[in-house]
Design an enzyme around this catalytic site. Sequence first.
Site, PDB file in Angstrom:
ATOM      1  N   TRP A 169       0.739  -1.162   0.226  1.00  0.00           N
ATOM      2  CA  TRP A 169       0.037  -0.079   0.036  1.00  0.00           C
ATOM      3  C   TRP A 169       0.996   1.309  -0.054  1.00  0.00           C
ATOM      4  O   TRP A 169       1.553   1.514   0.896  1.00  0.00           O
ATOM      5  CB  TRP A 169      -0.920  -0.054   1.205  1.00  0.00           C
ATOM      6  CG  TRP A 169      -1.936  -0.633   1.173  1.00  0.00           C
ATOM      7  CD1 TRP A 169      -3.247  -0.368   1.362  1.00  0.00           C
ATOM      8  CD2 TRP A 169      -2.249  -2.318   1.627  1.00  0.00           C
ATOM      9  NE1 TRP A 169      -4.304  -1.302   1.548  1.00  0.00           N
ATOM     10  CE2 TRP A 169      -3.680  -2.635   1.535  1.00  0.00           C
ATOM     11  CE3 TRP A 169      -0.966  -3.386   1.201  1.00  0.00           C
ATOM     12  CZ2 TRP A 169      -4.071  -3.856   1.632  1.00  0.00           C
ATOM     13  CZ3 TRP A 169      -1.675  -4.657   1.340  1.00  0.00           C
ATOM     14  CH2 TRP A 169      -3.106  -4.877   1.610  1.00  0.00           C
ATOM     15  N   ILE A 203       1.250  -3.356  -6.305  1.00  0.00           N
ATOM     16  CA  ILE A 203       1.417  -2.254  -5.870  1.00  0.00           C
ATOM     17  C   ILE A 203      -0.099  -1.824  -5.675  1.00  0.00           C
ATOM     18  O   ILE A 203      -1.016  -1.630  -6.524  1.00  0.00           O
ATOM     19  CB  ILE A 203       2.159  -1.186  -6.820  1.00  0.00           C
ATOM     20  CG1 ILE A 203       3.444  -1.836  -6.754  1.00  0.00           C
ATOM     21  CG2 ILE A 203       2.085   0.347  -6.139  1.00  0.00           C
ATOM     22  CD1 ILE A 203       4.316  -1.233  -7.970  1.00  0.00           C
ATOM     23  N   LYS A 204      -0.499  -1.108  -4.668  1.00  0.00           N
ATOM     24  CA  LYS A 204      -1.776  -0.600  -4.360  1.00  0.00           C
ATOM     25  C   LYS A 204      -1.739   1.048  -4.234  1.00  0.00           C
ATOM     26  O   LYS A 204      -0.810   1.334  -3.314  1.00  0.00           O
ATOM     27  CB  LYS A 204      -2.514  -1.131  -2.988  1.00  0.00           C
ATOM     28  CG  LYS A 204      -3.807  -0.240  -2.692  1.00  0.00           C
ATOM     29  CD  LYS A 204      -4.401  -0.596  -1.342  1.00  0.00           C
ATOM     30  CE  LYS A 204      -5.575  -0.035  -1.050  1.00  0.00           C
ATOM     31  NZ  LYS A 204      -6.049  -0.398   0.232  1.00  0.00           N
ATOM     32  N   VAL A 205      -2.248   1.890  -4.987  1.00  0.00           N
ATOM     33  CA  VAL A 205      -2.164   3.229  -4.935  1.00  0.00           C
ATOM     34  C   VAL A 205      -3.715   3.823  -4.996  1.00  0.00           C
ATOM     35  O   VAL A 205      -4.355   3.127  -5.529  1.00  0.00           O
ATOM     36  CB  VAL A 205      -1.260   3.840  -5.941  1.00  0.00           C
ATOM     37  CG1 VAL A 205       0.156   3.743  -5.618  1.00  0.00           C
ATOM     38  CG2 VAL A 205      -1.815   3.508  -7.193  1.00  0.00           C
TER      39      VAL A 205
END
Length: 307
Positions: A169, A203-205
């Site tokens: 995150w 990937i978390k955005v």
Amino acid sequence: MNDRIREILSWYASENPGVRTNLARMLNHGRLAGTGKMVILPVDQGFEHGPARSFAPNPAGYDPRYHFQLAIEAGCNAYAAPLGFLEAGASEFAGDIPLILKCNNHDILNDERDPISAVTAGVEDALRLGCVAIGFTIYPGSSERTIMYEQLRELAREAKDAGLAVVVWSYPRGSALSKEGETALDVVTYAAQIAAQLGADIIKVKLPSAKIELPEAQKVYQKYEIPTETLAERVQHVIQSSFDGRRIVIFSGGAAASDEQVFNEVRGIRDGGGFGSIMGRNSFQRKKEDALKFLGTIMGIYEGSVK
């Protein structure tokens, strides 16, 4: 395994067979299995925001088992939560859905301009609970960011040695950034790049706005005429910034919003080449029947059965 999943796994050639197998387990699970798209249910909000703010809109959510059931019935690719919530249901739902153990968490009882999360679980916990991955939050922009980067690298090394994938995150936040700057395009792409450089497999955005926060970045965006007008263009730029699309990038659902707004955002993610959504409060704060319909529409947009 189909060609699309093999292509995605080829981007992770440096990872060991265990990591690649666990990535495949997520990509080949649920309604979106084999499409290369992902919808993950994350439920760390009880720790991050407090129980009433998280679960009072749908009191069934106070029970950790409810979230396992929701993720399974909706056909999510995976379910992510902190240690306590996973411990409360991992045995009962063993093997029913890939699990991601959120290994650090942050509360809001102390007003911090420069946040840092506490490490609340580890690789041994993830293995004991049968997880396919660990999750970790970093706050680029915080004055404490270097500590988090070092913690992540150490935990990621240990996780990958054990064959677990790493989900990061990457949420820009801190006294150096304006509130609007947390989702500015240049800042979000920077956060995605940092996560990729630190070894994130997924990937978390947050979804980026058209704002450019940093003056030096503004000059570059103007000089090279980088498209920023539409959400799809901005998503495409985030994907480009994550090793030119060679890392899985999924986007946060954010705070509660109207259904049509969320669906339009999902269309923007799809059209920009994003890999999917990680959808928490917008799903589990609804009654289960409504949540299943809501998540079903999102998955339908990604798979192409819903316009």
